[in-house]
Design a protein around this motif. Structure first.
Motif, PDB file in Angstrom:
ATOM      1  N   PRO A 107       1.852 -20.539  34.191  1.00 12.30           N
ATOM      2  CA  PRO A 107       2.363 -19.300  33.602  1.00 12.30           C
ATOM      3  C   PRO A 107       1.455 -18.801  32.477  1.00 12.30           C
ATOM      4  N   VAL A 108       1.311 -17.465  32.398  1.00 15.63           N
ATOM      5  CA  VAL A 108       0.492 -16.846  31.367  1.00 15.63           C
ATOM      6  C   VAL A 108       1.340 -15.807  30.633  1.00 15.63           C
ATOM      7  N   ALA A 109       1.530 -16.029  29.318  1.00 17.12           N
ATOM      8  CA  ALA A 109       2.241 -15.058  28.477  1.00 17.12           C
ATOM      9  C   ALA A 109       1.216 -14.089  27.907  1.00 17.12           C
ATOM     10  N   ARG A 110       1.437 -12.792  28.088  1.00 17.23           N
ATOM     11  CA  ARG A 110       0.495 -11.776  27.619  1.00 17.23           C
ATOM     12  C   ARG A 110       1.160 -10.912  26.539  1.00 17.23           C
ATOM     13  N   ILE A 111       0.429 -10.773  25.422  1.00 16.04           N
ATOM     14  CA  ILE A 111       0.898  -9.941  24.311  1.00 16.04           C
ATOM     15  C   ILE A 111      -0.152  -8.852  24.093  1.00 16.04           C
ATOM     16  N   ILE A 112       0.247  -7.618  24.191  1.00 10.93           N
ATOM     17  CA  ILE A 112      -0.663  -6.491  23.991  1.00 10.93           C
ATOM     18  C   ILE A 112      -0.208  -5.729  22.750  1.00 10.93           C
ATOM     19  N   VAL A 113      -1.138  -5.552  21.792  1.00  2.12           N
ATOM     20  CA  VAL A 113      -0.789  -4.950  20.507  1.00  2.12           C
ATOM     21  C   VAL A 113      -1.697  -3.760  20.235  1.00  2.12           C
ATOM     22  N   ASP A 114      -1.068  -2.629  20.010  1.00  3.21           N
ATOM     23  CA  ASP A 114      -1.770  -1.452  19.470  1.00  3.21           C
ATOM     24  C   ASP A 114      -1.194  -1.234  18.075  1.00  3.21           C
ATOM     25  N   PRO A 115      -1.923  -1.638  17.017  1.00  7.09           N
ATOM     26  CA  PRO A 115      -1.319  -1.594  15.680  1.00  7.09           C
ATOM     27  C   PRO A 115      -1.035  -0.194  15.176  1.00  7.09           C
ATOM     28  N   GLY A 116      -1.693   0.819  15.732  1.00  6.24           N
ATOM     29  CA  GLY A 116      -1.493   2.171  15.234  1.00  6.24           C
ATOM     30  C   GLY A 116      -2.189   2.378  13.894  1.00  6.24           C
ATOM     31  N   PRO A 117      -1.942   3.525  13.267  1.00 11.75           N
ATOM     32  CA  PRO A 117      -2.607   3.806  11.981  1.00 11.75           C
ATOM     33  C   PRO A 117      -2.065   2.914  10.869  1.00 11.75           C
ATOM     34  N   ALA A 118      -2.945   2.539   9.956  1.00 14.54           N
ATOM     35  CA  ALA A 118      -2.545   1.700   8.831  1.00 14.54           C
ATOM     36  C   ALA A 118      -1.830   2.524   7.774  1.00 14.54           C
ATOM     37  N   THR A 119      -0.860   1.899   7.124  1.00 15.24           N
ATOM     38  CA  THR A 119      -0.156   2.541   6.015  1.00 15.24           C
ATOM     39  C   THR A 119      -1.002   2.422   4.756  1.00 15.24           C
ATOM     40  N   VAL A 120      -1.142   3.524   4.047  1.00 13.54           N
ATOM     41  CA  VAL A 120      -1.930   3.538   2.819  1.00 13.54           C
ATOM     42  C   VAL A 120      -1.019   3.833   1.630  1.00 13.54           C
ATOM     43  N   VAL A 121      -1.524   3.509   0.456  1.00 11.49           N
ATOM     44  CA  VAL A 121      -0.768   3.765  -0.765  1.00 11.49           C
ATOM     45  C   VAL A 121      -0.799   5.261  -1.053  1.00 11.49           C
ATOM     46  N   GLY A 122       0.400   5.885  -1.101  1.00 14.53           N
ATOM     47  CA  GLY A 122       0.476   7.319  -1.347  1.00 14.53           C
ATOM     48  C   GLY A 122       0.618   7.667  -2.813  1.00 14.53           C
ATOM     49  N   ASP A 123       1.278   6.800  -3.576  1.00 12.99           N
ATOM     50  CA  ASP A 123       1.479   7.076  -4.995  1.00 12.99           C
ATOM     51  C   ASP A 123       1.794   5.762  -5.705  1.00 12.99           C
ATOM     52  N   VAL A 124       1.377   5.682  -6.954  1.00 18.81           N
ATOM     53  CA  VAL A 124       1.656   4.502  -7.778  1.00 18.81           C
ATOM     54  C   VAL A 124       2.315   4.977  -9.063  1.00 18.81           C
ATOM     55  N   ASP A 125       3.557   4.563  -9.258  1.00 19.15           N
ATOM     56  CA  ASP A 125       4.292   4.898 -10.481  1.00 19.15           C
ATOM     57  C   ASP A 125       4.314   3.650 -11.348  1.00 19.15           C
ATOM     58  N   LEU A 126       3.384   3.582 -12.297  1.00 20.20           N
ATOM     59  CA  LEU A 126       3.259   2.429 -13.175  1.00 20.20           C
ATOM     60  C   LEU A 126       3.849   2.787 -14.531  1.00 20.20           C
ATOM     61  N   VAL A 127       4.992   2.187 -14.840  1.00 20.82           N
ATOM     62  CA  VAL A 127       5.737   2.508 -16.061  1.00 20.82           C
ATOM     63  C   VAL A 127       5.564   1.363 -17.054  1.00 20.82           C
ATOM     64  N   LEU A 128       5.148   1.706 -18.269  1.00 21.73           N
ATOM     65  CA  LEU A 128       4.950   0.719 -19.329  1.00 21.73           C
ATOM     66  C   LEU A 128       6.036   0.894 -20.383  1.00 21.73           C
ATOM     67  N   GLN A 129       6.839  -0.141 -20.569  1.00 24.89           N
ATOM     68  CA  GLN A 129       7.876  -0.124 -21.591  1.00 24.89           C
ATOM     69  C   GLN A 129       7.410  -0.956 -22.781  1.00 24.89           C
ATOM     70  N   GLY A 130       7.629  -0.442 -23.970  1.00 24.66           N
ATOM     71  CA  GLY A 130       7.156  -1.122 -25.162  1.00 24.66           C
ATOM     72  C   GLY A 130       5.715  -0.730 -25.435  1.00 24.66           C
ATOM     73  N   PHE A 131       4.878  -1.690 -25.771  1.00 28.20           N
ATOM     74  CA  PHE A 131       3.442  -1.481 -25.979  1.00 28.20           C
ATOM     75  C   PHE A 131       3.127  -0.583 -27.177  1.00 28.20           C
ATOM     76  N   ALA A 132       4.129  -0.232 -27.961  1.00 22.20           N
ATOM     77  CA  ALA A 132       3.858   0.605 -29.131  1.00 22.20           C
ATOM     78  C   ALA A 132       3.261  -0.248 -30.245  1.00 22.20           C
ATOM     79  N   PRO A 133       2.317   0.296 -31.028  1.00 27.73           N
ATOM     80  CA  PRO A 133       1.753  -0.462 -32.160  1.00 27.73           C
ATOM     81  C   PRO A 133       2.857  -0.910 -33.099  1.00 27.73           C
ATOM     82  N   ILE A 134       2.822  -2.160 -33.486  1.00 27.00           N
ATOM     83  CA  ILE A 134       3.880  -2.710 -34.316  1.00 27.00           C
ATOM     84  C   ILE A 134       3.727  -2.299 -35.771  1.00 27.00           C
TER      85      ILE A 134
END
Length: 616
Positions: A107-134
């Protein structure tokens, strides 16, 4: 003997036991006849390798428990499994088909994969809390630079592994300086499979800003505090820096006074305060919560140094062998506290060289200077020249392993014999400045980077000196990776001595070539100037080497190399002598071990070379 009526009762379970054993044997036989099947995956190489390592269909191959029914179930489940694994690589809309071909003998098991287009990063919301000069004196935290160093920017392919690494890297970046209690309070990645876009959100809280406080030392008994305090470049009030703690620990470990060193910021007070806040919060759970007041100043962390002292006195005896100088017996005696100084003494007997030396080292000064004085006697019998050198030296060293510098003043007397000529005695008072710069991926097992070394010195004053001279020596070594398993190693050196008369220059400041760390294929110091049948040092030196190393099964490797060079009294007489060959390499825990078989073209014979580590 059993009673007659009790015998049947005891034998009654036997048929059931035999039947159970037969069923177990029959089942085991069936299991041993499991389905032998093949798996063929049609996918891009990276995805194919990942599925081969992770699919249940692959992992159960060769297992005697897999029958046809179980094989069909594994094939049916394969697309959903593959989809999960492929998503971690950033492909969220793959087309996957799976089937089982039973038309052949296997017996031969066959797996065929078409990954399609890759997902890319559309937006980065980087929130910094604190970090104020003491306080007013604090430098504002550079949030812009932190965002620029975010390792998963807009447009990058979204992979789960890269996403996790980016979060860890962000937290690491923040906690290394000023804010060691920083934490991620919210992270999310929202993937839109239709748009092939991932929206990332990361909220990081700085926690309190922290500064260094006083130095606290634990475990110091026999040696003066100056051994530690002179090396401490951390001042109370400095901003917290993990790199500063690591640098102090490294400097203390290098002193030789301690078998164990641990340098850290004492967080106990901070942790106790946090526990107290949590306890008070639990006690006031039914009351109206009050808004916590912001801290009025930075948190102060004492610098805690824990050490385990080495034994004050230490004796070592060892044997060894080198293809350069032959068999070796060595004895050393160290005392870490002789009138507040460290003493090191060595007695070395080799077939071609014998040495006796003692040095005294002062504790490192607050400015980072390492001062020492020493005296020694060395005898060399190489290539028909016999030299006996007695020296007294004072040295100052400073810098780091990446950039070392030293200044050495010596007073020496050398007796030189080249039979049948009469022995000569030379006095000299040279002053030498040396500098070594390293930029390597590893100081013990380098594969990328370079090392540069330079020496400039001489005896320029007519004080305790028979012949004034000026000496320059340069050496460089470069490591460059070639592919995943190969390394190109290039090496070169040049030396020159300016003097009216060569005879009055100590032979230790002249040059010869040949040997394990020079031009292979030739004996130790075999290349130089001929004098009465002997080979002696010359006023000029020029060598070069190219070597390719390939580690086919790390830490084991092979090498091919070509060396060339010579030493002479005139630049025009530097006629190159070449050597080439092959070698074996082993990356041992203490450094690379090299075994080379080299052919010296000028002498027309092969020579075996053995060396440990590399010069510098």
């Amino acid at each position: 003997m059993f009673p007659a009526r009790s015998i049947p009762r005891r034998l009654r379970p036997l048929p059931r036991l035999l039947a159970g054993m037969g069923a177990l044997l029959f089942a085991t036989t069936l299991h041993a006849q499991g389905i032998d099947y093949q798996v063929r995956i049609d996918a891009p190489r990276q995805i194919e390798n990942m599925l081969e390592e992770n699919l249940d269909l692959m992992r159960w191959r060769g297992n005697s428990r897999v029958d046809m029914e179980q094989l069909q179930r594994l094939v049916k489940e394969a697309p959903e499994q593959a989809k999960t694994f492929i998503a971690t690589e950033g492909y969220y809309s793959p087309k996957i088909s799976a089937g089982l071909d039973t038309s052949g003998g296997q017996p031969v098991a066959r797996i065929i994969v078409d990954p399609g287009p890759a997902t890319v990063v559309g937006d980065v919301d980087l929130v910094l809390q604190g970090f104020a000069p003491i306080d007013e004196g604090s430098v504002p935290f550079d949030a812009g630079a932190l965002r620029q160093r975010w390792s998963l920017p807009v447009g990058a392919r979204f992979r789960q592994e890269d996403w996790e690494a980016a979060k860890r890297g962000l937290l690491r970046e923040v906690s290394q300086t000023r804010f060691p209690r920083a934490r991620l309070v919210e992270t999310s990645a929202t993937v839109d499979p239709e748009e092939q876009r991932a929206l990332l959100r990361v909220v990081i809280d700085s926690g309190p800003e922290m500064r260094f406080g006083e130095l606290r030392i634990r475990g110091l008994k026999r040696y003066p505090r100056e051994v530690i305090t002179n090396l401490n470049k951390i001042n109370p009030g400095d901003q917290y820096s993990e790199a500063a703690l690591t640098a102090l620990q490294s400097r203390l470990q290098d002193t030789g006074y301690f078998s164990s060193v641990e340098v850290s910021a004492d967080m106990r007070q901070v942790l106790n305060a946090e526990l107290q806040e949590l306890k008070e919060g639990d006690d006031d759970a039914d009351a109206n919560p009050a808004t916590p007041e912001p801290p009025t100043g930075p948190t102060v962390l004492p610098v805690l140094v824990r050490v385990v002292e080495n034994k004050r006195k230490n004796v070592e005896v060892g044997v060894g062998f080198s293809t350069d100088t032959g068999a070796r017996v060595q004895a050393s005696y160290d005392d870490l506290n002789v009138l507040g100084k460290r003493m090191k003494s060595d007695l070395i007997y080799e077939q071609k060289r014998q040495t006796a030396r003692v040095d005294f080292f002062w504790p490192t000064t607050p400015k980072g200077y390492n001062d020492s004085v020493g005296a020694g006697v060395e005898r060399n019998d190489v290539r028909g020249e016999i030299t006996t050198l007695a020296t007294v030296a004072a040295r100052r060293q400073w810098g780091s392993p990446l950039l070392e510098r030293s200044l050495t003043l010596e007073a020496l007397v050398e007796k030189r014999e080249v039979p049948p000529s009469e022995p000569t005695t030379t006095r000299s008072l040279p002053l030498t400045y040396a500098i070594t710069k390293r930029k390597l991926d590893s100081l013990i097992q380098p594969t990328n980077g370079y090392v540069l070394q330079g020496q400039l010195g001489g005896a320029l004053l007519p004080i305790l000196t028979d012949e004034k001279f000026l000496r320059l020596y340069l050496r460089g070594q470069m490591f460059k990776p070639l592919g995943e398993a190969g390394t190109l190693v290039l090496r070169g050196e040049f030396g020159g001595v300016a003097a009216k008369e060569k005879l009055g220059v100590p032979s230790t400041f002249l040059f010869r070539a040949g040997g394990d760390q020079s031009v292979r294929g030739y004996g130790y110091r075999e290349l130089g100037v001929r004098e009465n049948g002997a080979i002696v040092g010359g006023k000029y030196l020029l060598t070069a080497s190219a070597e390719y190393q390939y580690f086919f099964r790390p830490p084991w490797g092979v090498a091919v190399f070509y060396d060339v060079g010579n030493a002479a009294d005139k630049v025009g007489d530097l006629k190159p002598k070449s050597g080439f060959g092959v070698g074996a390499r082993w990356r041992s825990p203490v450094g690379p071990i090299n075994v080379d078989l080299a052919y010296g073209h000028a002498v027309k014979k092969a020579r075996l070379h053995f060396s440990l580590g590399f010069t510098f």
